[in-house]
Design a protein around this motif. Structure first.
Motif, PDB file in Angstrom:
ATOM      1  N   HIS A  50       0.829  -1.202   0.000  1.00 51.30           N
ATOM      2  CA  HIS A  50       0.000   0.000   0.000  1.00 51.30           C
ATOM      3  C   HIS A  50       0.868   1.259   0.000  1.00 51.30           C
ATOM      4  N   ARG A  51       2.007   1.197   0.654  1.00 49.53           N
ATOM      5  CA  ARG A  51       2.907   2.349   0.615  1.00 49.53           C
ATOM      6  C   ARG A  51       3.519   2.513  -0.777  1.00 49.53           C
ATOM      7  N   ASP A  83       0.961   4.246  -2.715  1.00 49.01           N
ATOM      8  CA  ASP A  83       0.925   5.665  -2.369  1.00 49.01           C
ATOM      9  C   ASP A  83       2.036   6.427  -3.086  1.00 49.01           C
ATOM     10  N   LEU A 116      -3.753   9.880  -0.671  1.00 46.52           N
ATOM     11  CA  LEU A 116      -2.980   8.705  -0.286  1.00 46.52           C
ATOM     12  C   LEU A 116      -3.774   7.836   0.673  1.00 46.52           C
ATOM     13  N   ARG A 117      -3.263   6.624   0.882  1.00 38.73           N
ATOM     14  CA  ARG A 117      -3.973   5.636   1.692  1.00 38.73           C
ATOM     15  C   ARG A 117      -3.308   5.367   3.032  1.00 38.73           C
ATOM     16  N   THR A 164       1.074   6.888  -6.668  1.00 39.65           N
ATOM     17  CA  THR A 164       0.069   7.959  -6.772  1.00 39.65           C
ATOM     18  C   THR A 164       0.720   9.327  -6.636  1.00 39.65           C
ATOM     19  N   GLN A 182      -1.658  14.423   0.741  1.00 37.66           N
ATOM     20  CA  GLN A 182      -2.056  13.318   1.623  1.00 37.66           C
ATOM     21  C   GLN A 182      -3.518  12.927   1.432  1.00 37.66           C
TER      22      GLN A 182
END
Length: 450
Positions: A260-261, A264, A378-379, A267, A375
């Motif tokens: 997930h990072r 991010d 982002l997740r 993205t 932010q």
């Protein structure tokens, strides 16, 4: 005139590669000079391409789909199936019928649903569990765990531990294995009741092969969080390197968070590149994005030492098509990746952590100078302020869903009730009667009349 074997219809890939204009698959074919040639094409062209593929030599097809014409994990689009590659545990050749019996017996003994397809590769077999719905790229960490566990269940009959990754290619139906001269064929289909191979929800397969079901894992994590106490920072033990297995590591947690990072960072890179007008987007930031993206790919098991430099090259091309970086700047990260996959861990405060980098959110926000506005898209890379803002918004949404009014609507309703209460009072109505008519308490009426 085409040879008779070239006229055989290849249908096996169409069971899991649905038509898509957005995704790509890769086809590898041996050439007449003995070399291999790889081509990527849109999934929408799958039928035409595989029917034109040569059948008298080695041909392989990617099992996953990719968002770019490049068969690397960084470009992963979706995962339509789980698979397991089996080869004979000895040089002894096993005919297709023996393979079929052995595989189905293991499935029965281990309590694993039978594969949707068993494909004889000319020497071993490929087991394929087609998924009801293809998994998105965000689910790669859990898919990797399921792949590993499936492989371990079939290890005693020849599961290949090096053939479990998302960028893997497997032999194409009706093509010849030039090592044995045998043709690759489907030898078993588990009927789904509609004349097609059965499809499984991913969670069904995962819960069958995982030591604990997902609900049990979540409950155990919750119990650990409730009982765990964090000592003061100056009381924590120093870091020590421990050689050996990764026992104690929260594999699913580490892999999911790392993936997930990575998402991010992708993205963030896309947003910043879109804001720049120059011919070279992300100028001065590309090495930063490359380093941390590869670190998180390794943590999530999307990249391994054997594929590190190829994935690095593909990721660098996505950051800048003409960009060339110095390999020496990535050598430390490469050696840490090797240590991670050798099973080394870092012991800290009674916990076992991977030798790769595991930064805090604040560290990443500082390194990349991530703004509050960035932010919002982002997740996981979030400041405490953004976490609190999202929590407050989530609670507001839950209250609205439960029927609660927002502040503006509540104040408008209260003002209306005050006006009605005062009008009724001026007509001589008692407070209890006003309360009954408005459907509120007497104390509320007294408040309205003040």
């Amino acid at each position: 005139m085409r040879p008779p074997h070239q006229l055989s219809l290849i249908t096996e890939p169409s069971f899991y590669h649905g038509v898509s204009e957005a995704a790509y698959v890769a086809l590898l074919a041996r050439q007449e000079d003995g070399g291999m040639r790889q081509q990527s094409f849109r999934v929408a062209l799958l039928d035409k391409v595989i029917q034109a593929a040569p059948r008298d030599r080695d041909c392989y097809l990617s099992q996953a789909q990719f968002m770019r014409p490049n068969r690397r994990a960084v470009n992963l689009y979706s995962l339509p199936l789980l698979f397991c590659d089996l080869d004979p545990v000895s040089r002894h050749h096993m005919p297709p019928e023996e393979w079929r019996r052995a595989v189905l017996m293991v499935c029965k003994d281990e309590g694993i649903p039978p594969p949707s397809l068993i494909v004889y590769s000319g020497r071993g077999v490929h087991l394929k569990w087609i998924l009801t719905t293809p998994l998105p790229r965000a689910a790669l960490p859990r898919w990797n765990v399921a792949q590993k566990m499936l492989g371990e269940r079939f290890q005693h009959i020849g599961s290949d531990p090096q053939a479990r990754d998302a960028s893997r290619v497997l032999r194409l139906e009706h093509t010849v294995n030039t090592k044995t001269g045998q043709r690759c064929e489907v030898i078993w289909v588990t009927d789904g009741g509609d004349g097609m191979p059965i499809r499984y929800p991913f969670d069904v397969i995962f819960d069958e092969v995982a030591p604990l079901a997902r609900e049990q894992l979540a409950e155990e994590r919750k119990q650990r969080a409730e009982t765990q106490q964090s000592p003061r920072w100056h009381e924590r033990a120093a870091l020590t390197v421990v050689n050996g297995g990764r026992h104690g590591l929260k594999l699913i947690n580490f892999q999911e968070l790392a993936w997930h990072r990575l998402e991010d960072l992708r993205t963030l890179a896309t947003m910043r590149a879109a804001q720049e007008d120059g011919p070279e987007p992300l100028q001065g930031q590309r090495m930063l994005f490359l380093f941390w993206s590869l670190n998180f790919m390794a943590l999530s098991h999307a990249v391994k030492p054997a594929s590190f430099w190829m994935e690095s090259q593909a990721l660098a091309a996505s950051l800048g098509p003409e960009w060339r970086y110095d390999r020496s700047e990535m050598s430390t990260l490469y050696h840490k990746t090797q240590a991670y996959f050798r099973g080394e861990v870092v012991e800290f405060d009674g916990r076992k952590l991977p030798p790769l980098y595991t930064p805090r959110n604040a560290t990443l926000i500082d390194r990349f100078a991530i703004t509050d506005d960035e932010q919002r898209a982002l997740r996981t890379i979030l400041s405490q302020e953004e976490v609190r803002r999202r929590d407050a918004q989530r609670k507001r949404d839950m209250r609205r869903k439960a029927g609660a009014q927002d502040r503006q609507a509540y104040e408008a309703t209260a003002q209306h009730r005050r006006e009605v209460a005062r009008a009724l009072r001026s007509e001589g109505m008692k407070q209890r009667e006003i309360a009954d008519q408005l459907g509120v308490s007497e104390s509320a009426v007294r408040h309205y009349l003040k």
